[in-house]
Design an enzyme around this catalytic site. Structure first.
Site, PDB file in Angstrom:
ATOM      1  N   ASP B 340      34.722 -43.291  61.628  1.00  0.00           N
ATOM      2  CA  ASP B 340      35.697 -42.401  61.054  1.00  0.00           C
ATOM      3  C   ASP B 340      35.410 -42.342  59.551  1.00  0.00           C
ATOM      4  OD1 ASP B 340      38.087 -40.956  60.736  1.00  0.00           O
ATOM      5  OD2 ASP B 340      39.101 -42.794  60.120  1.00  0.00           O
ATOM      6  N   LYS B 341      35.932 -41.355  58.886  1.00  0.00           N
ATOM      7  CA  LYS B 341      35.657 -41.291  57.456  1.00  0.00           C
ATOM      8  C   LYS B 341      36.798 -41.878  56.642  1.00  0.00           C
ATOM      9  CE  LYS B 341      36.486 -37.905  54.779  1.00  0.00           C
ATOM     10  NZ  LYS B 341      37.103 -38.446  53.612  1.00  0.00           N
ATOM     11  N   THR B 342      37.932 -41.181  56.705  1.00  0.00           N
ATOM     12  CA  THR B 342      39.025 -41.565  55.822  1.00  0.00           C
ATOM     13  C   THR B 342      39.566 -42.933  56.194  1.00  0.00           C
ATOM     14  OG1 THR B 342      39.568 -39.250  55.829  1.00  0.00           O
ATOM     15  CG2 THR B 342      41.146 -40.734  54.808  1.00  0.00           C
ATOM     16  N   PHE B 486      48.201 -22.487  50.578  1.00  0.00           N
ATOM     17  CA  PHE B 486      46.831 -22.780  50.979  1.00  0.00           C
ATOM     18  C   PHE B 486      46.656 -22.509  52.461  1.00  0.00           C
ATOM     19  CE2 PHE B 486      44.093 -25.759  53.116  1.00  0.00           C
ATOM     20  CZ  PHE B 486      42.925 -25.643  52.386  1.00  0.00           C
ATOM     21  N   ARG B 543      34.466 -34.562  44.558  1.00  0.00           N
ATOM     22  CA  ARG B 543      35.086 -33.399  45.200  1.00  0.00           C
ATOM     23  C   ARG B 543      35.583 -32.490  44.083  1.00  0.00           C
ATOM     24  NH1 ARG B 543      37.984 -36.047  50.290  1.00  0.00           N
ATOM     25  NH2 ARG B 543      39.135 -34.123  50.343  1.00  0.00           N
ATOM     26  N   GLY B 624      37.993 -35.780  60.792  1.00  0.00           N
ATOM     27  CA  GLY B 624      38.835 -34.603  60.892  1.00  0.00           C
ATOM     28  C   GLY B 624      38.731 -33.725  59.659  1.00  0.00           C
ATOM     29  N   ASP B 625      38.009 -34.216  58.676  1.00  0.00           N
ATOM     30  CA  ASP B 625      37.870 -33.470  57.425  1.00  0.00           C
ATOM     31  C   ASP B 625      37.032 -32.231  57.602  1.00  0.00           C
ATOM     32  OD1 ASP B 625      39.402 -34.978  55.872  1.00  0.00           O
ATOM     33  OD2 ASP B 625      37.788 -36.265  55.157  1.00  0.00           O
ATOM     34  N   ARG B 738      35.861 -31.920  61.358  1.00  0.00           N
ATOM     35  CA  ARG B 738      36.984 -31.211  61.939  1.00  0.00           C
ATOM     36  C   ARG B 738      37.107 -31.481  63.420  1.00  0.00           C
ATOM     37  NH1 ARG B 738      39.483 -26.605  59.148  1.00  0.00           N
ATOM     38  NH2 ARG B 738      40.756 -27.376  60.833  1.00  0.00           N
ATOM     39  N   ASN B 767      44.149 -41.472  65.161  1.00  0.00           N
ATOM     40  CA  ASN B 767      43.244 -40.469  65.716  1.00  0.00           C
ATOM     41  C   ASN B 767      41.907 -41.071  66.136  1.00  0.00           C
ATOM     42  OD1 ASN B 767      42.586 -41.062  63.149  1.00  0.00           O
ATOM     43  ND2 ASN B 767      42.292 -38.962  62.449  1.00  0.00           N
TER      44      ASN B 767
END
Lengths: 345, 1141
Positions: B340-342, B486, B543, B624-625, B738, B767
């Site tokens: 996972d990333k985050t 957004f 970023r 999920g990013d 994503r 998740n």
């Protein structure tokens, strides 16, 4: 490196042992002698052939032999049997150690393991079980045919005692306790079916009779392999001047005792009845291609002659030696190559 | 009141009367007590025994035990089986009991939590376990909720309440729940109605039984055990046939001395019985202690993991935790890591690093000064849960030139900071100490607003119509005219405000690619300059966002606003019209500059990733990013590198597109080799599967694949699946962005199913749970708020970087040890047992054992168990430092080299050889032999003692040779085992024991007699040398002539032991790349609406009652909207067009 060292150490032992094993018979210091006489009697020419067929009266046969060399030191007399499956499971467990240890209750009520040699004629068998039942009962005697001047053969004194292990004689096997006579102690029991005399009549010597009869004890120590020999008698060294068995002519007298033989088909309802005994014979081995032998042997520092162990040590020793050399060479060649630069990924 | 539910299938609806226990009792709803424990004191024994005997191994040994009770078959006495069996069963029972005790304890803890329940119109304290369906419960802020509740009312405006569901799904952001309008006016803190209790709650219903994970070694072991059973049966049949023949040929002649037993008078029947007898004797080929020993070893390894100080995270006092104790050796065989990333690779902490204002870069030093400034970047929280108030390090950005520019009043700089303070969705709140606390919805925004605050533009508060900002000490209130929210297509957000001077301005921030298109032509020079800066920022892995504004004409705005209101009121094409209007106003922007925010990586991520890829482990990032963020992080943590030949990006929206993109990428990979891949779909897939193993090696150079969530959905369809897998497996790194939680699991399953490789999933959030559960090994990052990932995981680590040590050191060692253990174990038991087979040929196939019964009983559990356990637990070939320094050492595990069928056969052959030496050397030596006192020693008992002694010595020497890492425990166990053997032997053969149990110990005097014979010792020595020497020579030659990497390192390690320099082998390489921006906006749509509706703000003045109805109406509408949008996002099928890089 240390592997090679171990190897060398082993080699030293090997050298020593194999030397002793192989060359011992010719080494005068050790006086290592062995003589075997087969008296099965299956060959028609054999003097014992006559005793193969059942004969109600006892049968004696005589075998002549010559000792080329004198046997010095204590000489041991063995009987050997081959093809005799003393290590068969049903055979091995067919005994009652409690009974043999003199336990009065086990004497009258032997263990179930002894079936079908447990009871006979409504009496407990003592000693019970298949091992005891099949006890070897040939009597061997040794005579020296003296020199021509004196034709009377001299009987070699054979010691009956001292042939069993100390623990067996003193711990494992004991007669039932009590002060009465041996016959009295066994009065409620019956002899094993194959035997021709009861257990309390095995030897006149009170200290060698009953369960602690040494012939019986030796027999009860079952052999590991189908071919085995068991110690029968001792011929003790007299003094340093005279050899125990001087070179010369000897003869071996074999006295066969009768054995009541019965067949398996005759057991019914786990009981045995003497009325079913079909015939009487001498200790039979020829029916299962067995052999009977008499062996005279002296012993060395590590027991009797053992060619297998000697050859095995020499073989393994030489292989180890070769390997040791090879490994030393390799070790020497590669020893310096242990640094990081050599780690190839 | 009536509530219906579809949760339980048989239960269609629930009828509950609030606060009426008597009525509700009629329905016999479950009570709220939680039971996760399995036994109680009374049921423990029967249930546990029943469970244990359901295991095949235990049932098998029970069967053996029953066989042994049949006297005709019994070749071993009953105690040879019952002693180990009882030992094993009681050990397992103790373990089960302890586990259950802890479950009882945790149940009690949950059950005894306090709640306030309305009973007899009075609020009473009640334990949660006593809460009944229909009770009305009063909850206060930060209380645990231990049932499914229906919200009746809350103290917040409009009956809103914020729920944290971290324990349910691991998400730490707050979920908004609203009370039914009818009940919302009841007041009081929060009241709610218990709806489902105890086992009926959503949580208990969803907590499906976790799949029981097995390692590949386990599976191999089971196969081998089956093979051994087959082998055992074969041996049994051979011996049974031998017995039949013997009984009819030899035994028949031997009847004189060996009777038939009643009822077994045929040789065939005798053979049949012999078969079972031999099955009993030879059962030690697979001893019962195998499984127990394996468990013990794994338990030991788990403790090593738990105790490892180098995996202890001091900052949170968090050690590594092996939650499953049965998977350790699998850690040494990992080929794929799904991360996972985050929260796993990154800390989920955004730090404002740099900015470019009007063409000038301000890049300050980052100072760590916790507590000095008031700014506390409190993220994602409104309720102040005590356990959560983590003291985060405040990263404070300071740049003197920027400070000067502010002081000098540079209008552009002021405008820039003002924009940061105005254009966001952050909510402000004052905490108890009167300090300003921001509730942020995305950490990026938090970083920007906090940065603005640091430079004097403090966002103070907001109402639906106004935003108050303290500009360099002066409070200024802006009127919020419009909020252009957004979304994923727009990739920007804007606010339109009127400042006190009456000027209307539009402030916009967003992705540079998008925003640059909207700029006024006059910005050309600035654009190119800023663009350079952006590239520079992106190159550092930051970023970025572009910042622009526009001054609006009053009239123009009015017209636009009216049009917007029209559009809002429209029933058809509402969304399209609104977005068109947004496009209309967001143009001719004036560029202000750009911001660069660092998504902070976890410590040591780069080193870990580098090291793991050196260990030939493929790392897949599933996040999920958004694509840009994911790629950005991929580069930042070295999963993607510039050295890679190509990075394939798959963004197709249909199955066909995806397939084409995949094919194209593959063609790129192979060059012209794959002309086959443009043909027919149906015939192809098989062909490709055959080819791909070969093709994989043909690919040179490193490639990476980036695939989008919606493309992945198509790619996971069965006919495209193979294309994806093939391509993905040839790539060194794969980034999936994503993706939904389900897709994460699907990807893992895909690789698991088709690759036969060991997979590991690591993640921190709910998740990731599905992925963690479906991978061979799941790792949860502990110390985060959500527990769900950790609860589902097999191992919990505090930091991603510990993964390196977990795999390269613990995993590798575990695998190495387990392999050595199994090898030795099979060897030992074959050597031990097959002797009976050889002996059978010399004892008339009568199932006579070679050894004493007691020896057979104790051999596996006493004489030889501890040394091999010590080796299995402590052994190591190279030190931990070297394991880390040479990640290549990991490869044998991936390739299954240390224990496979081949190795098994070698071990078995070794065992057979040893058993031959063990039997035939004594056989030759005992043949016709006399002892040194002339007495015969070729009796069965002496033979047995000699062989048993030889066996114990041979296997002890063998384990000594196998042990490559000697600890005190190894010494104690090995020497101790030999000593134990001799002492037990002498004790059991002693006179005293015989006198007490003459039947059980018939070997009296034997040990002493045999062991005092030199001859016996010569035989033992010969056996030892003969059985060990070939092994020694073979290993020696192999080590010198064909050394493995581990051999080399071990030798080197020995040589260097004294003067080992402390080296740092891998210099950190900082990436310098010219890649284009990594824009990021971890944002969710819909919050703009929430803000402008003002529903989440506490009204200062109670709204007029007339307006209430209207507001309530609005209120539900935005909640519906929000829900709708959120589900769209999560489902991952929102067909937004994500631009290609």
């Amino acid at each position: 490196m240390h592997i090679a060292l171990l190897d060398l150490l082993f080699l030293l032992i090997v050298d020593y042992v194999s030397f002793r094993f192989l060359f011992a018979p010719r080494n005068c210091l050790l006086n290592f002698f062995l003589l075997q006489i087969d008296y099965t009697g299956t060959e028609p020419s054999s003097p014992c052939n006559k005793c193969l067929s059942p004969n109600v009266t006892s049968c004696v046969c005589t075998i002549n032999f010559t000792l080329e060399q004198s046997f010095e030191g204590n000489v041991f007399m063995y009987y050997g049997l081959s093809n005799f499956y003393q290590n068969h499971r049903r055979y091995v467990k067919s005994r009652d150690d409690s009974q043999l240890n003199g336990d009065p209750s086990a004497l009258l009520n032997p263990s179930k393991e002894c079936e079908p040699y447990r009871r006979n004629e409504d009496k407990p068998i003592a000693p019970c079980g298949a091992i005891a039942n099949s006890m070897f009962n040939d009597t061997l005697e040794l005579f020296l045919v003296a020199n021509e001047s004196d034709p009377t053969p001299v009987q070699i004194p054979l010691k009956r005692k001292g042939i069993a292990w100390w623990t067996d004689k003193n711990v494992k096997f004991r007669n039932p306790p009590g002060k009465e006579s041996l016959e009295e102690k066994f009065k409620d029991t019956i002899k094993p079916v194959n035997w021709h005399k009861p257990v309390f009549m095995l030897d006149p010597d009170e200290d060698n009779n009953g369960f602690i009869n040494e012939d019986f004890i030796v027999w009860m120590r079952t052999a590991a392999l189908p071919t085995f020999r068991k110690l029968y008698r001792l011929i003790e060294r007299r003094n340093d001047l005279h050899p125990t068995l001087p070179a010369g002519q000897y003869y071996l007298n074999i006295t066969y005792s009768i054995l009541f033989l019965w067949l398996c088909a005759h057991i019914e309802f786990k009981r045995l009845s003497l009325s079913y005994v079909s015939y009487v014979t001498y200790y039979p081995v020829h029916s299962f291609d067995g052999r009977k032998r008499m062996i005279l042997s002296t012993i060395s520092w590590m027991g009797g002659k053992n060619p297998f162990l000697g050859i095995a040590y020499i073989t393994i020793g030489s292989i180890s030696f070769l390997l040791g050399v090879v490994l030393l060479v390799i070790n020497h060649k590669y020893r310096n190559s242990s640094n990081t630069a050599d780690i190839t990924i | 009141m009536m509530f219906s539910s579809k949760k339980k299938l048989p239960e269609v609806e629930r009828v509950v009367k609030a606060n009426d226990r008597d009525y509700n009792e009629k329905f016999q709803y479950a009570d709220n007590r939680i039971h996760t424990s399995k036994y109680n004191v009374l049921t423990f024994l029967p249930i546990n025994l029943f469970e244990q005997f359901q295991r095949v191994a235990n049932a098998y040994f029970l069967f053996l035990l029953i066989l042994q009770l049949i006297p005709e078959i019994s070749s071993l006495t009953w105690f040879t089986t019952i002693v180990p069996l009882v030992l094993v069963i009681s050990m397992t029972a103790v373990k089960d009991a302890t586990d259950d005790y802890f479950r009882h304890r945790s149940d009690n803890q949950v059950n005894n939590r306090q709640s306030e329940v309305l009973i007899n119109s009075k609020l009473q304290n009640e334990k949660w376990m006593n809460v009944k369906v229909g009770d009305i419960i009063k909850l206060e802020n930060n209380q645990f909720v231990a049932a499914d509740l229906l919200l009746l009312s809350s103290s917040e405006p409009h009956g809103l309440c914020y729920v944290e569901t971290a324990e349910l799904d691991g998400e730490t952001n707050l979920k908004v729940r609203q009370a039914l309008p009818v009940t919302s006016e009841l007041g009081a803190d929060i009241s709610s109605l218990a709806k489902f209790d105890g086992p009926d709650t959503k949580l208990m219903q969803n907590s499906g039984k976790t799949k029981f994970k097995r390692t590949s070694i386990d599976r191999l072991m089971n196969t081998l055990v089956l093979w051994i059973f087959g082998f055992l049966v074969c041996l049994g049949i051979i011996l049974a046939i031998g017995n039949s023949i013997w009984e009819s040929k030899v035994g028949d002649q031997f009847r004189t001395f060996l009777f038939w037993r009643e009822g077994e008078k045929s040789s065939l029947f005798s053979g049949f019985l012999t078969f079972w007898s031999y099955v009993i004797i030879l059962n030690t080929l697979v001893p019962i202690s195998l499984y127990v020993s394996v468990e013990v070893i794994r338990l030991g390894h788990s403790y090593f993991i738990n105790w490892d100080r180098k995996m202890y995270y001091a900052a949170k006092a968090m050690p590594a935790e092996a939650r499953t104790t049965t998977l350790n050796e699998e850690l040494g065989q990992i080929e794929y890591i799904f991360s996972d990333k985050t929260g796993t690779l990154t800390q989920n902490i955004m730090t404002f690093k740099k900015c470019s204002i009007n063409g000038r870069v301000y890049a300050g030093e980052v100072l760590d000064d916790p507590g000095q400034k008031k700014e506390i970047t409190k993220k994602k929280e409104a309720t102040d849960v005590p356990g959560k108030s983590q003291s985060e390090r405040v990263l404070h950005f300071s740049d003197h030139s920027l400070m000067e520019a502010i002081e000098l009043g540079d209008p552009k700089v002021h405008e820039f900071l003002r924009l940061l303070a105005l254009c966001h969705t952050v909510m402000s709140e004052e905490d108890g100490a009167g300090q300003l606390v921001y509730q942020v919805q995305s950490p990026d925004e938090g970083a920007l607003v906090t940065a603005a605050r640091n430079f004097g533009f403090v966002f103070k508060s907001r109402t639906p119509e106004t935003i108050t900002v303290e500009e360099l000490g002066i409070p200024v209130t802006y009127q919020l005219l419009a909020f252009l929210d957004f979304n994923n297509i727009r990739k920007r957000m804007s606010v339109i405000v009127r400042n006190p001077e009456g000027q209307i301005k539009l402030y916009s921030k967003g992705a540079d690619t998008i925003l640059f298109e909207k700029l006024h032509p006059s910005n050309k020079d600035l654009l190119s300059l800023t663009s350079d800066h952006l590239s520079e920022f992106a190159g550092e892995g930051l970023r970025t966002l572009a910042i622009a504004y526009r001054v609006l004409d009053d009239k123009y705005f009015k017209v636009w606003q009216e049009m917007l209101e029209d559009a809002n009121a429209a029933t058809t094409e509402r969304d399209e019209r609104i977005s068109g209007l947004y496009e209309e106003i967001e143009r001719d922007l004036m560029l202000l500059g750009a911001t660069a925010v660092e998504d902070k990586l976890q410590e040591g991520v780069i080193e870990t990733v580098t090291s793991l890829s050196l260990a030939n482990i493929k790392i897949w990032i599933l996040t999920g990013d958004k694509q840009e963020t994911a790629i950005n992080i991929g580069y930042a943590c070295n999963v993607l590198t510039d050295a890679m030949e190509a990075v394939f990006v798959i963004t197709g929206n249909t199955a066909l597109e995806v397939r084409q993109e995949l094919r194209k990428a593959k063609e790129n990979l192979f060059g012209q080799n794959t002309s086959f891949s443009n043909g027919h779909v149906l015939n192809e897939s098989k062909q490709q599967l055959e080819l791909d193993s070969g093709a994989e090696e043909a690919v040179t150079g490193e490639y990476a694949l980036v695939i989008n969530g919606h493309s992945l959905a198509h790619a996971l369809e069965s006919d495209v699946e193979n294309d994806l897998l093939e391509l993905a497996c040839m790539c060194k790194a794969v980034v999936c962005c994503r993706v939904t939680p389900l897709q994460k699991a699907q990807v893992v399953e895909l690789v698991k199913k088709h690759r036969n490789a060991v997979t590991l999933a690591i993640g921190d959030g709910a998740n990731d749970v599905s992925m963690i559960k479906s991978a061979h090994i799941g790792i949860g990052i502990s110390g985060q708020e959500g527990l769900q990932a950790v609860l589902a995981s097999d191992y919990a680590l505090a930091q991603f970087r510990y993964l390196q040590r977990l795999l390269l050191v613990h995993g590798r060692w575990s695998y190495y040890r387990m392999c050595k253990f199994l090898c030795y174990f099979f060897y030992k038991n074959f050597a031990f047992t097959l002797v009976h087979f050889w002996f059978a040929f010399f004892c008339g196939f009568s199932a006579q054992t070679v050894y004493d019964q007691w020896f057979i009983t104790l051999f596996n559990i006493v004489y030889t168990s501890l040394p091999v356990l010590a080796m299995g637990i402590f052994d190591q070939d190279v030190s931990d430092q070297n394991s880390m320094d040479y990640p290549q050492l990991y490869e044998p595990g991936q390739l299954n080299l240390l224990f496979n069928k081949r190795i098994f056969f070698i071990c078995v052959a070794h065992g057979i050889y040893t058993s031959l030496a063990l039997f035939f050397i004594p056989y030759g030596s005992f043949y016709n032999v006399a002892g040194e006192d002339g007495q015969h020693i070729a009796d069965y008992q002496s033979f047995a003692v000699t062989m048993a002694t030889s066996l114990v010595i041979v296997v002890s020497v063998q384990i000594a040779l196998d042990t490559s890492y000697w600890t005190v425990i190894n010494h104690v166990f090995i020497w101790g085992s030999v000593a134990t053997y001799f002492s037990i032997l002498l004790a059991m053969h002693s006179n005293g024991v015989f006198r007490i149990f003459p039947h059980q110990f018939p070997f009296v005097g034997n040990a002493w007699h045999s062991l005092s014979q030199k001859f016996v010792w010569l035989v033992v020595l010969l056996i030892t040398v003969a059985s060990v020497m070939p092994v020694v020579a073979f290993r020696f030659l192999k080590m010198y002539l064909y050394p493995s990497l581990s051999d080399q390192i071990r030798r080197w390690q020995k040589a260097q032991r004294k003067e080992r320099p402390i080296r740092s082998r891998r210099p950190q390489t900082r990436r310098s790349s010219s890649r284009r921006s990594g824009y990021a906006f971890a944002h969710q749509e819909g919050y703009g609406e929430l803000i402008t509706s003002g529903k989440n703000m506490r009204a200062k003045n109670p709204a007029p009652t007339a307006g209430l109805e209207k507001m309530l109406y609005n209120n539900t509408s935005w909640i519906e909207n929000l829900c709708k949008k959120t589900t769209d996002m999560v489902s991952g099928f929102s067909h937004d067009k994500t631009a290609k890089l």
